[in-house]
Write a protein that holds these residues in place. Structure first.
Motif, short mmCIF file in Angstrom:
data_model
loop_
_atom_site.label_atom_id
_atom_site.label_comp_id
_atom_site.label_asym_id
_atom_site.label_seq_id
_atom_site.Cartn_x
_atom_site.Cartn_y
_atom_site.Cartn_z
N TYR A 163 -9.26 -9.32 73.49
CA TYR A 163 -8.82 -7.98 73.04
C TYR A 163 -8.66 -7.05 74.24
O TYR A 163 -7.68 -6.33 74.36
CB TYR A 163 -9.85 -7.44 72.03
N TRP A 164 -9.64 -7.09 75.14
CA TRP A 164 -9.59 -6.19 76.31
C TRP A 164 -8.48 -6.63 77.27
O TRP A 164 -7.66 -5.83 77.70
CB TRP A 164 -10.95 -6.19 77.03
N SER A 194 -4.99 -6.09 76.00
CA SER A 194 -4.66 -4.66 75.88
C SER A 194 -4.36 -4.07 77.26
O SER A 194 -3.61 -3.11 77.38
CB SER A 194 -5.80 -3.88 75.22
N LEU A 253 -0.12 -5.26 77.43
CA LEU A 253 0.48 -4.02 76.92
C LEU A 253 0.97 -3.09 78.03
O LEU A 253 1.64 -2.11 77.76
CB LEU A 253 -0.51 -3.25 76.03
N TRP A 276 -8.87 2.50 72.27
CA TRP A 276 -9.15 1.05 72.22
C TRP A 276 -10.42 0.80 71.41
O TRP A 276 -10.46 -0.09 70.56
CB TRP A 276 -9.32 0.52 73.65
N TYR A 287 -4.05 -9.85 66.28
CA TYR A 287 -4.30 -8.87 67.35
C TYR A 287 -3.14 -7.88 67.41
O TYR A 287 -3.32 -6.71 67.70
CB TYR A 287 -4.42 -9.58 68.70
N PHE A 345 -3.05 -3.95 68.19
CA PHE A 345 -2.39 -3.40 69.37
C PHE A 345 -1.36 -2.33 68.99
O PHE A 345 -1.17 -1.37 69.73
CB PHE A 345 -1.72 -4.51 70.19
N CYS A 377 -0.73 1.45 70.92
CA CYS A 377 0.42 1.60 71.81
C CYS A 377 1.09 2.95 71.65
O CYS A 377 1.10 3.50 70.58
CB CYS A 377 1.43 0.53 71.53
#
Ligand code: ATP
Length: 517
Positions: free
Chosen positions: A50-51, A54, A58, A292, A509, A513, A517
């Motif tokens: 996830y981290w 991101s 992203l 986040w 996910y 996200f 964003c």
């Protein structure tokens, strides 16, 4: 139930269900070092993904690296860790327990803050809608006295830290009459500085061996690779380098389970910017990082910013994102504006230019840095402790039952789907395995055929599996299954061909996200 008791239950639960074990437990354990079990490792990997995604997926201008734990010893001289990575420690002579002097004072200040808040809450419930908090705070005698006391301690504390005035730290503890929670006494030693870095030897022959350190933060691995990444990745400022990795600190007080460990993992991103633009980016990253955390879906009131009272030697601004753990609000993530301190120091110590040529400004400079640094283990603890829920459930026969359920956000859950044939015969296991073989390439599944279906549901609730799929005799004929939702316990009959799509939508996910964003 008291928060302390809930915390004990969470610790016991995480051991019983294979999330976290004490390191070397068969030898009575190693203090403040933990191992992640079969479900813990899955959850941890999902948080990392996830981290990492991101940051790296992203953002076009962020790349990730994986640097070594061992580094040249000069790195830690340049960074200031050899001279200044200290915590002030104090011992209680009666209990022989060791404490961080700064933490004792911070806890004392938090108690004063709590007293003020209690007065405010009391008055708010008394006066209802007509309550004016600001007016109350500026006129109520007890609140005013506590605010004054708080400010006096805070100002003196910040000054003592800034001047490394250990004698005054001790004086604050004595004057505030802070007692040891174990012995209840005020019999304190002097305050001393303690360096938190672990030292070891590199080299096979003792005479040739040189002292090196286990890294206390992952950030320096990024700084020493700044030029490598900038050149090979043709990165243009502003850009970031992200990294996930182990860090080691010989913490003085290592309590509170995985909150404060001696070996832990950090997820850090250093963002390189033009000098003078760091405050804009600092604010930007504060907002991005809070989003986040919020996107995981827990109560947003559990998060707050906390500006640092005392800035580290390298920083010109610093904020923590604090989280409400079962033992109160504590730091989860640090966001620091590190100026050009680190790159300039390395430039000086290695004797090579570490600069950026900015084509728009047509000049060279040492970039400034904004850092976001979040503890992987603390994020794990935040998720685990908030997900832990005890519920009383009505049964069909009118009786009630207790269940413990981990309401982990579905996209992070260690196991996504449990596949459960109702019986161990009549072709149900074969049908169930067919479904498993179809799903297992996309998501982590468990197959279980032992015990009653009720017991199997409880086991899945306890590890946080968002979906259970039950295969019964009807499934053979109609190609449908029962899909049970972990949180609502609702069951719906669905065609097997729809299963993957329904589950994928909930565990995606990408859907999370899109929120950030
Ligand atoms: P603290 O004030 O709690 O000691 P820190 O300010 O020293 O933390 P940083 O140096 O900013 O922490 O490290 C960044 C992040 O690394 C922290 O926000 C935390 O999540 C994590 N972290 C730091 N020390 C530990 C530890 N001993 N165990 C687990 N995580 C840690």
């Amino acid at each position: 139930m008291a928060q302390e008791d809930i915390f004990k239950k969470i610790i016991a639960h995480s051991k019983e269900y294979g999330f976290i074990f004490q390191s070397s437990e068969i030898y009575d354990g190693l203090s403040a070092v933990y191992d992640y079990g079969q479900y813990g490792a899955e959850l941890k990997n999902n948080i990392k993904k996830y981290w990492w995604d991101s940051m790296v997926k992203l953002h076009e201008n962020i790349v990730g690296i994986d640097s070594a734990i061992f580094m040249h010893p000069t790195v830690w001289k340049a960074s200031g860790h050899v001279g200044a990575f200290n915590d002030p420690l104090i011992d209680n002579k009666d209990s022989k327990k060791r404490y961080r002097a700064d933490v004792l004072i911070e806890e004392y200040m938090a108690k004063i803050e709590a007293k003020i808040q209690k007065e405010v809450d009391k008055a708010a419930s008394k006066y209802g809608d007509s309550f004016d908090e600001e007016q109350f705070k500026s006129t109520n005698q007890r609140v005013l006295e506590n605010v004054q006391k708080y400010n006096e301690v805070k100002n003196r504390f910040v000054k003592a830290l800034e001047n490394d005035d250990l004698a005054d730290l001790k004086a604050i503890i004595e004057e505030a009459e802070i007692v040891c929670p174990i012995s209840g006494s005020k019999n304190w030693t002097d305050v001393r500085q303690f360096n938190l870095m672990f030292e070891t030897q590199l080299g096979s022959v003792s005479e040739d061996a040189s002292s090196i350190y286990l890294r206390p933060e992952t950030a320096q691995g990024i700084f020493v690779n700044y030029l490598n990444v900038q050149k090979t990745g043709r990165m243009k400022i502003p850009f970031g380098i992200a990294q996930i990795g182990k860090a080691f600190r010989n913490e003085i007080v290592a309590r509170q389970f995985i909150f404060r460990m001696r070996e832990f993992e950090q997820m850090e991103m250093q963002f390189f910017v033009r000098p003078g633009e760091e405050m804009k980016w600092f604010e930007e990253w504060k907002a991005i990082r809070l989003k986040w955390h919020h996107a995981m879906g827990f109560d947003t009131n559990k998060y707050r910013y906390h500006d640092h009272d005392k800035l580290a030697h390298y920083a010109n601004a610093a904020t923590d994102i604090e989280f409400e753990f079962p033992f109160g609000f504590k730091e989860l993530e640090g966001i620091h504006s590190r100026t050009d301190f680190d790159l300039s120091q390395h430039q000086e110590y290695c004797g090579k230019k570490i600069q950026y040529f900015d084509p728009e400004l047509n000049k060279n400079y040492v970039p400034y840095v904004v850092e976001t640094s979040v503890g992987l283990d603390r994020t794990f603890l935040a998720i685990l402790s908030t997900s832990y829920t005890e519920e009383t459930v009505e049964q069909e026969n009118g009786k009630t039952d207790e269940r413990v359920v981990l309401k982990i956000p579905a996209f992070l859950a260690p196991v996504k789907v449990a596949i459960l044939p109702l019986l161990k015969k009549d072709g149900l296991p074969e049908k169930a395995r067919e479904i498993l073989n179809d799903l297992k390439f996309d998501m982590n599944c468990i197959y279980e055929e032992k015990d009653s279906i009720g017991k199997r549901y409880r086991r899945q609730d306890a590890i946080g599996t968002p979906f259970c799929v039950t295969i019964d005799h009807d499934s053979l004929e109609s190609n449908t299954v029962t899909l049970r939702d972990r949180d609502t316990m609702e069951q719906q009959r669905i065609p097997i061909e729809k299963l993957k799509e329904i589950v994928n939508d909930k565990i995606s996910y990408a859907n999370i996200f899109k929120k950030i964003c």
